[in-house]
Design a protein around this motif. Structure first.
Motif, short mmCIF file in Angstrom:
data_model
loop_
_atom_site.label_atom_id
_atom_site.label_comp_id
_atom_site.label_asym_id
_atom_site.label_seq_id
_atom_site.Cartn_x
_atom_site.Cartn_y
_atom_site.Cartn_z
N THR A 244 0.84 -1.19 0.00
CA THR A 244 0.00 0.00 0.00
C THR A 244 0.88 1.25 0.00
N PRO A 245 0.64 2.19 -0.91
CA PRO A 245 1.46 3.41 -0.90
C PRO A 245 1.22 4.25 0.35
N PHE A 246 2.28 4.82 0.90
CA PHE A 246 2.24 5.79 2.00
C PHE A 246 1.65 5.22 3.29
N ASP A 247 1.76 3.91 3.48
CA ASP A 247 1.28 3.30 4.71
C ASP A 247 2.08 2.04 4.99
N GLU A 248 2.19 1.68 6.26
CA GLU A 248 2.85 0.42 6.59
C GLU A 248 2.03 -0.74 6.04
N ASP A 249 2.74 -1.81 5.67
CA ASP A 249 2.05 -2.95 5.08
C ASP A 249 2.93 -4.19 5.20
#
Length: 561
Positions: A244-249
Motif C-alpha cells: 500500500t502506498p504511503f502506509d505500513e504494510d
C-alpha cells in the motif's frame, strides 16, 4: 518459499522503537506462514541517519541492538534487516551499509554489503560507507537469494544516457543463477518515482528472467518522504503483489505460485497529497515536541492548502488557524479564512496587526523621512504577522507551519522573518500551479468545498499594498512555473528553455537571475517536504556567494553566425 515484505516506518535514531517494530512485523509474518521476511534498508537506524553514523556511541548501540534483535525475533523464520556494520579494515570508510539475514539461535548473521553508494541529491553515503565487495547470492534453506541493497539495482538499466557506476550488482547476481532477486530499499518519494521504479523492476526481471522482490521504507524523516510501494515481480516482468502506498504494510507471497496482480491505479496529485500529509504527520509524531499545528491564514490558496493538509494529517483538534488583517487587507482575507476554518472544523483566531504596523511606522518615521514608501514598509506587515505567529508558538507550544510555495521561494517572493517563519515549509517543493491542483483534489476527495471556491478563484496577492496582485511583480504562474521546472528540477539552462518554450529571452534570463540571487533567503527558510527530484535544501547545493555570468557563458557557447 513464502516471502514476506515488511514495509515499515522507522524513526531515525530510535533503535528500541525500530527493533520493537521489526519484531512485531516478524511475528505477523511468521503467523502468516512466511519462511523469510525482509525489512527496508537501514531499518534499524532509520534512513537517513546522516552524521549519527559518525558517533561511536551510536554505532556501538546499533551493534547491541542487532544482538538483541537476533535473540528476540520469532523462531523458525529468517529475518532480513538493514543496518550499518563496522568495517574491520582500517583502510577505507568506517562502515558498511548491510543487509543482515538473522535467525534466532544462529551463531552469526549472513551479511551482504551495499556496493553502489549514492552521493547525489539528498544522498551522501560515500561520506560514511565503504563499497561492498562483488555481489554474492545467499544460499539459504535450499534457495539461492540475490540479496542486495537499494542503489545496487539502479545501475542495471542499459538504456539510460549516463550510468553513474562501472559495476552492475544485478548482473553480478544474475550470473550466479539466483532463484529470485531481493532488494531492500530506502528509496525516497518524488512525483513520478514509483513509475520509474516499476519500469526498472520490469526491465531487470525480463532482462535476467528471474523474479524480483523489492521492499521499501515508508514514512517521513524531516524533509524526505518514503512512499513504500513495495513490489514483487514475476520473471516475465508482471507485478504479482504490491504494498500500500504511503502506509505500513506486510506483503506475503508464495514465490512458487506468483500470478499477475495489477496494483491499484494512482495519479501524481493523489501521491503528492498523500506524501505531504505523511510528511506533516510524521514530523509531529516522530519529534514528539509539538502537539498542535499553527497556520497563518491569509484567505489565499497557499495557507488554505497548508491548513487543509495539516488538518488531515493531525486532525482538526490539533490545528489552529490565525488571520491577521492589516488596514489594507481585503474583506475576503478575513471572511475566506473564517470559512476555511469552519469547513475544516479547526480553532480560529483573528488578531489585527494594525497596532504593530503603526508602532513600527512611528518608530521608523524619522529614519525613513524623505524616502518614498516601498517594499520596506510593505514587509513590516509580513514581519508583524511573523512576530505574532511566533509569539503564539512560544506561548502555547504550537509548531508554526510555513506556507510559501516553491514558485515564491524560487524567485524570492517571500519576506524573511515574516512569511518564512516556521518549523516546516509544507509547500516549498510544490509549484504554484500544483498548489491549485492540490486544492481542487482536496475538495474533490472530500466531496465538498473544504477550501472555499472564492479562495481558489480569486487572483493571488500578497496584500501588502492596495489592489496588489502577484502578476504585478511576476509572470503568470503558468509561465513562471514552466521556467522554474525546467531550470530547477530539470537543470536546463536559458538557451534550451528559450528555444523549447519560445518565451521572451529577457523574461527567461530575469527569472533565472531571480532564482540565483535569492539563494540566501532559501538558506534561512525552514526545512521543506521533498516531493520532486530536485527540492530546495539538502538536495540542491548552490553557492550563495558567486558571480557566474550566465549570459556571457551562453554567448560563448553559441556558434558564430
Amino acid at each position: 518459499m513464502t516471502l514476506a515484505l515488511a514495509q515499515i516506518n522507522p524513526t531515525v535514531g530510535d533503535l528500541d522503537g525500530n527493533c520493537q517494530r521489526i519484531v512485531s512485523y516478524a511475528e505477523q509474518a511468521a503467523e502468516a506462514g512466511a519462511d523469510l521476511v525482509a525489512f527496508p534498508e537501514l531499518c534499524l537506524t532509520g534512513y537517513p541517519p546522516q552524521d549519527l553514523l559518525s558517533n561511536p556511541l551510536f554505532i556501538e548501540a546499533v551493534q547491541e541492538a542487532i544482538a538483541e534483535l537476533a535473540s528476540t525475533i520469532p523462531a523458525g523464520i529468517g529475518v532480513i534487516v538493514g543496518a550499518p556494520l563496522p568495517n574491520p579494515d582500517p583502510e577505507g570508510r568506517p562502515l558498511y551499509n548491510t543487509a543482515l539475514l538473522l535467525e534466532r539461535g544462529a551463531a552469526e548473521a549472513t551479511v551482504r554489503s551495499k556496493a553502489l553508494l549514492p552521493t547525489y541529491d539528498v544522498f551522501d553515503e560515500d561520506r560514511h560507507f565503504e563499497p561492498g565487495p562483488e555481489a554474492q547470492v545467499v544460499s539459504w534453506r535450499g534457495m539461492r537469494i540475490g540479496l542486495h541493497v537499494c542503489e545496487d539495482m539502479w545501475n542495471c538499466n542499459p538504456n539510460v544516457p549516463h550510468r553513474r557506476y562501472t559495476r552492475d550488482p544485478i548482473a553480478e547476481l544474475a550470473e550466479q543463477r539466483p532463484d529470485f532477486l531481493l532488494n531492500i530499499s530506502a528509496s525516497p518519494f518524488s512525483m513520478g518515482k514509483a513509475a520509474e521504479r516499476e519500469a526498472l523492476l520490469e526491465s531487470a526481471t525480463t532482462q535476467h528472467n528471474v523474479p524480483f522482490a523489492f521492499v521499501n521504507q515508508v514514512g517521513a524523516n524531516t524533509e524526505i518522504v518514503f512512499d513504500g510501494n513495495s513490489r514483487v515481480y514475476t520473471a516475465s516482468g508482471t507485478c504479482a503483489a504490491a504494498g500500500t502506498p504511503f502506509d505500513e504494510d506486510l506483503v506475503v507471497v508464495d514465490l512458487d505460485a506468483l500470478t499477475p496482480t495489477p496494483p491499484p491505479a494512482r495519479n501524481d496529485i493523489a501521491d503528492l497529497h498523500d506524501a505531504l500529509v505523511l510528511g506533516i504527520r510524521d514530523y509531529y509524531e516522530k519529534t514528539g515536541i509539538f502537539e498542535k499545528a499553527l497556520v497563518g491564514l491569509s484567505g489565499g490558496i497557499d495557507s488554505a492548502v497548508t491548513c487543509a493538509l495539516a488538518t488531515e494529517a493531525l486532525g482538526p483538534d490539533r490545528v489552529l488557524g490565525v488571520t491577521m488583517p492589516s488596514e489594507i487587507s481585503s474583506e475576503g482575507s478575513v471572511t475566506d479564512s473564517e470559512q476555511l476554518a469552519r469547513n475544516l472544523g479547526i480553532d480560529f483566531k483573528e488578531i489585527p496587526i494594525a497596532p504593530a504596523v503603526d508602532a513600527f511606522d512611528h518608530m521608523l518615521a524619522d529614519t525613513f523621512s524623505g524616502t518614498e514608501p516601498g517594499v520596506a514598509e510593505e514587509n513590516i506587515q509580513s514581519r508583524s504577522r511573523g512576530i505574532t505567529l511566533m509569539a503564539l508558538s512560544n506561548k502555547f507550544g504550537h509548531l508554526l507551519l510555513s506556507t510559501g510555495n516553491k514558485s515564491e521561494m524560487a524567485v524570492g517572493y517571500v519576506t524573511l522573518y515574516g512569511d518564512t517563519n516556521g518549523g516546516v515549509a509544507v509547500l516549498s517543493d510544490v509549484l504554484k500551479t500544483k498548489v491549485y491542483e492540490l486544492a481542487n483534489y482536496i475538495n474533490s476527495k472530500a466531496g465538498t468545498d473544504r477550501i472555499p471556491q472564492n479562495t481558489i478563484d480569486k487572483p493571488p496577492s500578497a496584500e501588502l499594498r492596495p489592489d496588489q496582485e502577484d502578476t504585478d511583480s511576476l509572470p503568470e504562474y503558468a509561465v513562471l512555473d514552466t521556467i522554474l521546472a525546467r531550470y530547477v528540477e530539470e537543470m536546463e539552462e536559458a538557451g534550451t528553455i528559450i528555444a523549447e518554450t519560445g518565451y521572451d529571452p529577457d523574461l527567461v534570463h530575469q527569472v533565472l537571475r531571480m532564482v540565483d540571487q535569492n539563494e540566501y533567503k532559501r538558506r534561512q527558510a525552514p526545512p521543506g517536504i521533498r516531493v520532486t527530484d530536485k527540492a530546495f535544501g539538502m538536495g540542491r547545493r548552490i553557492p550563495i556567494v558567486m558571480n557566474w555570468d550566465r549570459e556571457a557563458a551562453q554567448s560563448a557557447a553559441r556558434p558564430a553566425a
